[in-house]
Design a protein around this motif. Structure first.
Motif, PDB file in Angstrom:
ATOM      1  N   ALA A   1       0.430  -0.983  -0.541  1.00 39.35           N
ATOM      2  CA  ALA A   1       0.145  -0.049   0.298  1.00 39.35           C
ATOM      3  C   ALA A   1       1.111   1.472   0.159  1.00 39.35           C
ATOM      4  N   ASP A   2      -0.121   2.497  -0.434  1.00 36.93           N
ATOM      5  CA  ASP A   2       1.032   3.850  -0.208  1.00 36.93           C
ATOM      6  C   ASP A   2       0.785   3.913   0.921  1.00 36.93           C
ATOM      7  N   GLY A   3       1.962   3.878   2.244  1.00 31.13           N
ATOM      8  CA  GLY A   3       2.303   5.151   2.765  1.00 31.13           C
ATOM      9  C   GLY A   3       2.427   4.305   3.792  1.00 31.13           C
TER      10      GLY A   3
ATOM     11  N   VAL B   1      11.975 -11.245   2.975  1.00 30.03           N
ATOM     12  CA  VAL B   1      12.328 -11.928   2.353  1.00 30.03           C
ATOM     13  C   VAL B   1      12.096 -12.327   0.695  1.00 30.03           C
ATOM     14  N   MET B   2      10.760 -11.811   0.306  1.00 27.42           N
ATOM     15  CA  MET B   2       9.970 -11.150  -0.449  1.00 27.42           C
ATOM     16  C   MET B   2       9.448  -9.159  -1.093  1.00 27.42           C
ATOM     17  N   GLY B   3      10.859  -8.785   0.067  1.00 24.50           N
ATOM     18  CA  GLY B   3      11.042  -8.153  -0.076  1.00 24.50           C
ATOM     19  C   GLY B   3      10.349  -6.737   0.709  1.00 24.50           C
ATOM     20  N   ALA B   4       9.023  -7.308   1.480  1.00 20.80           N
ATOM     21  CA  ALA B   4       8.238  -6.579   1.857  1.00 20.80           C
ATOM     22  C   ALA B   4       8.772  -5.658   3.495  1.00 20.80           C
ATOM     23  N   ASP B   5       8.345  -4.221   3.819  1.00 20.10           N
ATOM     24  CA  ASP B   5       9.029  -3.723   4.495  1.00 20.10           C
ATOM     25  C   ASP B   5       8.424  -3.658   6.137  1.00 20.10           C
ATOM     26  N   ILE B   6       8.849  -4.781   7.244  1.00 17.69           N
ATOM     27  CA  ILE B   6       7.874  -4.777   8.019  1.00 17.69           C
ATOM     28  C   ILE B   6       8.766  -4.794   8.559  1.00 17.69           C
ATOM     29  N   SER B   7       8.560  -4.414   9.789  1.00 16.80           N
ATOM     30  CA  SER B   7       8.569  -4.445  11.727  1.00 16.80           C
ATOM     31  C   SER B   7       7.839  -5.312  12.926  1.00 16.80           C
TER      32      SER B   7
ATOM     33  N   VAL C   1       5.843  -1.012  -0.081  1.00 21.43           N
ATOM     34  CA  VAL C   1       6.911  -0.444  -1.307  1.00 21.43           C
ATOM     35  C   VAL C   1       6.036  -1.299  -2.691  1.00 21.43           C
ATOM     36  N   GLN C   2       6.678  -0.872  -4.107  1.00 17.59           N
ATOM     37  CA  GLN C   2       6.601  -0.587  -4.875  1.00 17.59           C
ATOM     38  C   GLN C   2       5.742  -1.800  -4.933  1.00 17.59           C
ATOM     39  N   ARG C   3       6.797  -3.323  -4.856  1.00 18.49           N
ATOM     40  CA  ARG C   3       6.296  -4.403  -4.954  1.00 18.49           C
ATOM     41  C   ARG C   3       7.424  -5.313  -4.134  1.00 18.49           C
ATOM     42  N   LEU C   4       6.525  -6.240  -4.414  1.00 21.15           N
ATOM     43  CA  LEU C   4       7.365  -7.568  -3.956  1.00 21.15           C
ATOM     44  C   LEU C   4       8.194  -8.467  -5.052  1.00 21.15           C
ATOM     45  N   TYR C   5       9.086  -9.262  -4.338  1.00 25.19           N
ATOM     46  CA  TYR C   5       9.954 -10.061  -5.272  1.00 25.19           C
ATOM     47  C   TYR C   5       9.669 -11.456  -5.347  1.00 25.19           C
TER      48      TYR C   5
ATOM     49  N   GLY D   1       2.812 -14.317  -3.384  1.00 26.89           N
ATOM     50  CA  GLY D   1       3.339 -14.927  -4.727  1.00 26.89           C
ATOM     51  C   GLY D   1       2.921 -14.163  -5.815  1.00 26.89           C
ATOM     52  N   LEU D   2       1.036 -14.766  -5.535  1.00 24.46           N
ATOM     53  CA  LEU D   2       0.345 -13.892  -7.234  1.00 24.46           C
ATOM     54  C   LEU D   2       0.195 -12.233  -7.447  1.00 24.46           C
ATOM     55  N   ALA D   3       0.864 -11.257  -6.260  1.00 22.96           N
ATOM     56  CA  ALA D   3       0.972 -10.310  -6.327  1.00 22.96           C
ATOM     57  C   ALA D   3       2.574 -10.262  -6.794  1.00 22.96           C
ATOM     58  N   ALA D   4       3.842 -10.724  -6.513  1.00 16.02           N
ATOM     59  CA  ALA D   4       5.308 -10.641  -6.500  1.00 16.02           C
ATOM     60  C   ALA D   4       5.151 -10.605  -7.903  1.00 16.02           C
ATOM     61  N   GLN D   5       7.058 -10.165  -8.035  1.00 12.99           N
ATOM     62  CA  GLN D   5       7.257 -10.214  -9.893  1.00 12.99           C
ATOM     63  C   GLN D   5       8.085 -10.973  -9.810  1.00 12.99           C
ATOM     64  N   GLY D   6       8.056 -12.480 -10.857  1.00  9.26           N
ATOM     65  CA  GLY D   6       8.671 -13.422 -10.782  1.00  9.26           C
ATOM     66  C   GLY D   6       8.539 -15.000  -9.883  1.00  9.26           C
ATOM     67  N   LYS D   7       8.715 -16.043  -9.683  1.00 14.34           N
ATOM     68  CA  LYS D   7       8.533 -17.032  -9.226  1.00 14.34           C
ATOM     69  C   LYS D   7       8.780 -17.023  -7.986  1.00 14.34           C
ATOM     70  N   THR D   8       7.210 -17.722  -7.173  1.00 16.35           N
ATOM     71  CA  THR D   8       7.651 -18.011  -5.928  1.00 16.35           C
ATOM     72  C   THR D   8       7.539 -19.217  -5.142  1.00 16.35           C
ATOM     73  N   ILE D   9       7.774 -19.715  -5.079  1.00 18.84           N
ATOM     74  CA  ILE D   9       7.815 -20.652  -4.268  1.00 18.84           C
ATOM     75  C   ILE D   9       7.181 -21.300  -2.904  1.00 18.84           C
ATOM     76  N   VAL D  10       5.780 -22.004  -2.746  1.00 23.12           N
ATOM     77  CA  VAL D  10       5.406 -21.495  -1.280  1.00 23.12           C
ATOM     78  C   VAL D  10       5.762 -23.201  -0.642  1.00 23.12           C
ATOM     79  N   GLU D  11       6.512 -23.382   0.121  1.00 25.39           N
ATOM     80  CA  GLU D  11       6.742 -24.855   0.409  1.00 25.39           C
ATOM     81  C   GLU D  11       5.922 -24.954   1.939  1.00 25.39           C
TER      82      GLU D  11
END
Length: 427
Positions: free
Chosen positions: A317-319, A340-346, A357-361, A380-390
């Motif tokens: 989201a924006d903000g 790991v996918m690029g989210a900025d969460i603390s 963030v603008q996008r996940l990977y 994974g559906l929103a991310a850029q590229g391939k995601t593998i969920v184990e």
């Protein structure tokens, strides 16, 4: 173990039917023990938890069948009050069998239940409620033995509005002598569904959906046919996935009234939602907006079971958003995987601070529990590229073939099964 492979970046589009609610079907299956004969249930999904519950009922002597979305449970041959330890460890909801078995046989043997590792979930409220109805309880080496020659109605006050404890007390009290009143009861729609099922079998219960439930005990319950309500958490997961992928999705066979808190949050995030009876249209054509503060709490507040999925939306989201988890202390395990996918969460104690963030990977991530796994699929559906969920078995506990659900909406998602497992199935 199976894994899901997702090629992200596609907007979801189309129509999907929401299957029956796991959290309604499980206590209803347990409650079928209160009647002697054949109970017919419809809209029951194929889930690992449902399979475990049916296995338990079979081990207790019942005859069970699950064909398509129909389940038949014949309880006339039930002959055991001992719930096997190996099956108890697979699913926390096995605790629902305490009340019905105690009511039917006058005693029950169970073990501490298993399930997702999302924090401490004591069963003391279950035991306190059954004690109030006259049960004698002994705990030895992890085994819990409850016995009651006669259950007597009582006033039961819940220190916390526990869904499972409320339902266990309802089932035990349905055939108890006299009147039972549960105050500070949980109010979830699944409790209302259990009340409706029990009343269909001949019980006399009012108040489910409020904080006070009154059960007038009856002598006998009788087999019936019943349709399980739609799964509000599955519906919410699809709604969030539509918004995260900036798609346009129609949900059928859902109950929007059960999703009021989520609808409110999504609208604050800029998602467009249209409602008509049991149909909802979800669309989000632009980047969602941050939501300043969301707090999970018992129904009708925002559900903890949708916290991880909404966090994916907020991470894009924006903000800046804040999510406070007040129900389970161990429910932020997905945060490391999203990072790991690029989210900025603390994280600070029970609060998550999310900077969009603008996008996940795409990345390889692990489902640590049921709802965290669903969140990673959405990411994974929103991310850029391939995601593998184990560790997909966690997701299979609550979603009936989640890959097929999203394939219907145009997602590029496939289940990969290890070759050895495929050979075992063939043999």
């Amino acid at each position: 173990m199976d894994k899901l492979v997702i090629e992200g970046g596609k907007s979801l589009s189309g129509t999907v039917r929401i299957h029956g609610a796991k959290n309604a079907a499980l206590p209803i299956l347990a409650a079928s023990l209160l009647a002697d004969g054949e109970v017919n249930l419809t809209n029951v999904p194929h889930l690992l938890d449902i399979e475990v519950m049916l296995n338990i009922l079979s081990r207790l002597g019942c005859q069970t069948r699950h064909e398509q979305e129909n389940v038949i449970v014949d309880t006339s041959s039930a002959n055991s009050f001992h719930v096997p330890d190996d099956l108890m460890k697979q699913m926390r909801s096995s605790i629902f069998l305490m009340g019905p078995l105690l009511a039917r046989f006058g005693e029950v043997n169970i073990y501490q239940p298993g399930g997702c590792a999302i924090g401490e979930r004591k069963i003391d409220l279950h035991l306190q409620g059954l004690k109030a109805l006259g049960a004698e309880i002994q705990e030895v080496d992890g085994q819990i033995h409850c016995k009651a020659s006669k259950l007597i109605g009582a006033d039961v006050h819940m220190d916390f509005p526990s869904v499972g404890a409320t339902e266990n007390i309802m089932m035990a009290a349905a055939t108890a002598q006299g009147t039972t009143t549960i105050t500070n009861a949980a109010r979830e729609p699944e409790i209302q569904d259990l009340q409706n099922f029990l009343n269909q079998m001949g019980a006399n219960i009012i108040g489910a959906g409020t904080d006070t439930i009154t059960i007038q005990g009856v002598t006998h319950l009788f087999p019936c046919s019943y349709e399980v309500i739609p799964d509000r958490i599955v519906a919410g997961t699809v709604m969030i996935a539509a918004a995260v992928t900036r798609g346009c999705v129609t949900l059928t066979h859902c109950n929007p009234a059960h999703l009021t808190s989520l609808i409110h949050v999504l609208k604050r995030a800029g998602v467009q939602i249209g409602v008509c009876n049991d149909i909802m249209n979800i669309s989000c054509m632009s980047r969602p907006k941050a939501v300043e503060r969301i707090i999970t709490s018992p129904y009708p507040s925002f559900p903890t079971d949708l916290q991880s999925q909404v966090m994916v939306l907020l991470s894009l989201a924006d903000g800046f958003s804040v999510m406070k988890e007040t129900v389970f202390e161990g429910r932020f395990k997905h945060v490391n995987e999203l990072a790991v996918m690029g989210a900025d969460i603390s994280i600070d104690l029970n609060c998550a601070f999310i900077r969009g963030v603008q996008r996940l990977y795409g990345a390889t991530v692990e489902a640590t529990d049921l709802r965290a796994g669903a969140a990673l699929v959405i990411a994974g559906l929103a991310a850029q590229g391939k995601t593998i969920v184990e560790q997909v078995h966690h997701i299979d506990r609550g979603y009936d073939h989640i890959e097929k659900l999203f394939q219907k909406l145009g997602a590029d998602i496939q289940r990969h099964t290890p070759v050895l497992k495929q050979l075992d199935l063939a043999n």
